[in-house]
Every structure is written in C-alpha cells, then in structure tokens.
Design a protein around this motif. Structure first.
Motif, PDB file in Angstrom:
ATOM      1  N   GLN A 163     -19.079  20.560  26.960  1.00  0.00           N
ATOM      2  CA  GLN A 163     -20.209  20.967  26.124  1.00  0.00           C
ATOM      3  C   GLN A 163     -20.111  20.324  24.750  1.00  0.00           C
ATOM      4  O   GLN A 163     -21.106  19.847  24.200  1.00  0.00           O
ATOM      5  CB  GLN A 163     -20.245  22.495  26.012  1.00  0.00           C
ATOM      6  CG  GLN A 163     -21.370  23.035  25.162  1.00  0.00           C
ATOM      7  CD  GLN A 163     -20.922  23.480  23.785  1.00  0.00           C
ATOM      8  OE1 GLN A 163     -19.741  23.517  23.461  1.00  0.00           O
ATOM      9  NE2 GLN A 163     -21.883  23.789  22.956  1.00  0.00           N
ATOM     10  N   ALA A 164     -18.925  20.287  24.164  1.00  0.00           N
ATOM     11  CA  ALA A 164     -18.746  19.704  22.833  1.00  0.00           C
ATOM     12  C   ALA A 164     -19.005  18.204  22.846  1.00  0.00           C
ATOM     13  O   ALA A 164     -19.620  17.666  21.918  1.00  0.00           O
ATOM     14  CB  ALA A 164     -17.337  19.992  22.326  1.00  0.00           C
ATOM     15  N   LEU A 165     -18.573  17.513  23.891  1.00  0.00           N
ATOM     16  CA  LEU A 165     -18.805  16.072  23.968  1.00  0.00           C
ATOM     17  C   LEU A 165     -20.281  15.737  24.161  1.00  0.00           C
ATOM     18  O   LEU A 165     -20.805  14.822  23.516  1.00  0.00           O
ATOM     19  CB  LEU A 165     -17.972  15.472  25.102  1.00  0.00           C
ATOM     20  CG  LEU A 165     -16.466  15.450  24.873  1.00  0.00           C
ATOM     21  CD1 LEU A 165     -15.749  14.949  26.124  1.00  0.00           C
ATOM     22  CD2 LEU A 165     -16.120  14.590  23.687  1.00  0.00           C
ATOM     23  N   ILE A 169     -25.373  14.000  21.518  1.00  0.00           N
ATOM     24  CA  ILE A 169     -26.785  14.210  21.179  1.00  0.00           C
ATOM     25  C   ILE A 169     -26.963  14.302  19.669  1.00  0.00           C
ATOM     26  O   ILE A 169     -27.882  13.710  19.100  1.00  0.00           O
ATOM     27  CB  ILE A 169     -27.319  15.474  21.889  1.00  0.00           C
ATOM     28  CG1 ILE A 169     -27.353  15.250  23.394  1.00  0.00           C
ATOM     29  CG2 ILE A 169     -28.701  15.854  21.362  1.00  0.00           C
ATOM     30  CD1 ILE A 169     -27.640  16.501  24.195  1.00  0.00           C
ATOM     31  N   ILE A 170     -26.075  15.012  19.020  1.00  0.00           N
ATOM     32  CA  ILE A 170     -26.156  15.156  17.562  1.00  0.00           C
ATOM     33  C   ILE A 170     -25.935  13.815  16.881  1.00  0.00           C
ATOM     34  O   ILE A 170     -26.602  13.490  15.889  1.00  0.00           O
ATOM     35  CB  ILE A 170     -25.151  16.220  17.083  1.00  0.00           C
ATOM     36  CG1 ILE A 170     -25.623  17.593  17.539  1.00  0.00           C
ATOM     37  CG2 ILE A 170     -24.987  16.189  15.572  1.00  0.00           C
ATOM     38  CD1 ILE A 170     -24.614  18.678  17.378  1.00  0.00           C
ATOM     39  N   TYR A 171     -25.018  13.015  17.406  1.00  0.00           N
ATOM     40  CA  TYR A 171     -24.794  11.676  16.847  1.00  0.00           C
ATOM     41  C   TYR A 171     -26.067  10.833  16.926  1.00  0.00           C
ATOM     42  O   TYR A 171     -26.442  10.167  15.961  1.00  0.00           O
ATOM     43  CB  TYR A 171     -23.644  10.992  17.578  1.00  0.00           C
ATOM     44  CG  TYR A 171     -23.400   9.571  17.150  1.00  0.00           C
ATOM     45  CD1 TYR A 171     -22.957   9.289  15.864  1.00  0.00           C
ATOM     46  CD2 TYR A 171     -23.610   8.508  18.012  1.00  0.00           C
ATOM     47  CE1 TYR A 171     -22.733   7.987  15.454  1.00  0.00           C
ATOM     48  CE2 TYR A 171     -23.388   7.215  17.621  1.00  0.00           C
ATOM     49  CZ  TYR A 171     -22.953   6.960  16.341  1.00  0.00           C
ATOM     50  OH  TYR A 171     -22.732   5.664  15.940  1.00  0.00           O
ATOM     51  N   GLY A 172     -26.739  10.874  18.069  1.00  0.00           N
ATOM     52  CA  GLY A 172     -27.997  10.138  18.207  1.00  0.00           C
ATOM     53  C   GLY A 172     -29.072  10.644  17.261  1.00  0.00           C
ATOM     54  O   GLY A 172     -29.799   9.854  16.650  1.00  0.00           O
ATOM     55  N   GLY A 190     -21.619   8.344   5.877  1.00  0.00           N
ATOM     56  CA  GLY A 190     -20.352   8.580   6.553  1.00  0.00           C
ATOM     57  C   GLY A 190     -20.456   9.463   7.776  1.00  0.00           C
ATOM     58  O   GLY A 190     -19.451   9.927   8.289  1.00  0.00           O
ATOM     59  N   LEU A 191     -21.666   9.728   8.262  1.00  0.00           N
ATOM     60  CA  LEU A 191     -21.831  10.542   9.466  1.00  0.00           C
ATOM     61  C   LEU A 191     -21.694   9.645  10.686  1.00  0.00           C
ATOM     62  O   LEU A 191     -22.596   8.910  11.030  1.00  0.00           O
ATOM     63  CB  LEU A 191     -23.200  11.230   9.456  1.00  0.00           C
ATOM     64  CG  LEU A 191     -23.434  12.230   8.339  1.00  0.00           C
ATOM     65  CD1 LEU A 191     -24.855  12.734   8.381  1.00  0.00           C
ATOM     66  CD2 LEU A 191     -22.469  13.374   8.436  1.00  0.00           C
ATOM     67  N   ASP A 192     -20.534   9.716  11.322  1.00  0.00           N
ATOM     68  CA  ASP A 192     -20.284   8.877  12.486  1.00  0.00           C
ATOM     69  C   ASP A 192     -20.097   9.751  13.721  1.00  0.00           C
ATOM     70  O   ASP A 192     -20.343  10.946  13.691  1.00  0.00           O
ATOM     71  CB  ASP A 192     -19.067   7.981  12.249  1.00  0.00           C
ATOM     72  CG  ASP A 192     -17.814   8.774  11.892  1.00  0.00           C
ATOM     73  OD1 ASP A 192     -17.894  10.010  11.803  1.00  0.00           O
ATOM     74  OD2 ASP A 192     -16.765   8.143  11.708  1.00  0.00           O
ATOM     75  N   ILE A 235     -19.014  15.039  16.669  1.00  0.00           N
ATOM     76  CA  ILE A 235     -18.248  15.840  17.623  1.00  0.00           C
ATOM     77  C   ILE A 235     -17.509  16.963  16.898  1.00  0.00           C
ATOM     78  O   ILE A 235     -17.402  18.077  17.410  1.00  0.00           O
ATOM     79  CB  ILE A 235     -17.279  14.952  18.430  1.00  0.00           C
ATOM     80  CG1 ILE A 235     -18.083  14.035  19.344  1.00  0.00           C
ATOM     81  CG2 ILE A 235     -16.302  15.776  19.241  1.00  0.00           C
ATOM     82  CD1 ILE A 235     -17.270  13.008  20.080  1.00  0.00           C
ATOM     83  N   THR A 236     -17.050  16.698  15.683  1.00  0.00           N
ATOM     84  CA  THR A 236     -16.359  17.715  14.893  1.00  0.00           C
ATOM     85  C   THR A 236     -17.272  18.886  14.577  1.00  0.00           C
ATOM     86  O   THR A 236     -16.837  20.037  14.572  1.00  0.00           O
ATOM     87  CB  THR A 236     -15.815  17.102  13.596  1.00  0.00           C
ATOM     88  OG1 THR A 236     -14.960  16.016  13.916  1.00  0.00           O
ATOM     89  CG2 THR A 236     -15.044  18.128  12.784  1.00  0.00           C
ATOM     90  N   PHE A 237     -18.549  18.603  14.320  1.00  0.00           N
ATOM     91  CA  PHE A 237     -19.505  19.665  14.017  1.00  0.00           C
ATOM     92  C   PHE A 237     -19.647  20.651  15.165  1.00  0.00           C
ATOM     93  O   PHE A 237     -20.014  21.801  14.957  1.00  0.00           O
ATOM     94  CB  PHE A 237     -20.881  19.084  13.698  1.00  0.00           C
ATOM     95  CG  PHE A 237     -20.986  18.424  12.355  1.00  0.00           C
ATOM     96  CD1 PHE A 237     -20.130  18.746  11.329  1.00  0.00           C
ATOM     97  CD2 PHE A 237     -21.953  17.472  12.125  1.00  0.00           C
ATOM     98  CE1 PHE A 237     -20.231  18.142  10.100  1.00  0.00           C
ATOM     99  CE2 PHE A 237     -22.070  16.858  10.898  1.00  0.00           C
ATOM    100  CZ  PHE A 237     -21.200  17.200   9.876  1.00  0.00           C
TER     101      PHE A 237
END
Length: 112
Positions: free
Chosen positions: A3-5, A10-13, A25-27, A32-34
């Motif tokens: 679920q986290a991955l 999705i959040i990265y996209g 700096g949002l990579d 994934i950390t969020f």
C-alpha cells in the motif's frame, strides 16, 4: 508495505504534475516517506493497542497521521506555506485511504 509503495508512486506522480517547473526537493523517496512513516506509526500503535486489549474502533483518529505527518514535514522541512502544506497533506490522506480501501477490497475478493 505494498500500500505504501503504490500510494507513494501515485503521490510522486501527482507532486510532479502539481510542482512542475519548481525545484523544492520533492522526489520519489519523499513521496514514499509521506505514506510510509504514518503507516509504520499506525502499525505500531495498532500493535500496542492490541496488546493492551482495547477495542480497535478507537484507533480511527490515528488515521489522521496520514494528513498530519506530510503537512508538518512540508511546512517545517520544506518551508511550504500552511495553505499548500495542508492541501498536499489532504492529497496524501485521500490517496493513501483510496489505495488502502481498494487493496482491502481486492484482497478480500481474492479470498472469495
């Protein structure tokens, strides 16, 4: 962990789409950390809650960690304004909950 991955991807996209042209700096690791940090905190709280023997229904307010952790990280670490930090925190919360619900439904359908 799955679920986290998925939610992190999705959040990265979405962050790349919303933050195009800005280098804050949002990579991928941050995305994934969020999701991973609140998921691990929620797992540990649930584990401790179960050892104590309290009802699981009282754990619902702790789901707000999916909103609080990204909001505070964006505000304090990345110097976002409160409005942007809360908006992105809400985005993380909605995506994490949607992915969690869809995976739960999918896995329960596999069991039959």
């Amino acid at each position: 962990m799955v679920q986290a991955l998925i939610a992190g991807g999705i959040i990265y996209g979405l962050f790349n789409f919303l933050e195009r042209g800005k280098d804050r700096g949002l990579d991928g690791f941050t995305s994934i950390t969020f999701v991973l940090v609140p998921a691990l905190l929620l797992f540990l709280i649930t584990l401790g809650w179960g050892f104590i023997g309290l009802p699981q229904a009282f754990l619902l307010p702790f789901v707000s960690l999916y909103f609080l952790v990204p909001t505070l990280m964006l505000r304090l670490q990345y110097q976002f304004g409160w409005k942007n930090a809360c908006g992105y925190g809400l985005l993380v919360f909605v995506v994490a909950m949607a992915v969690d619900i869809l995976l739960s439904v999918g896995f329960s359908a596999l069991r039959g």
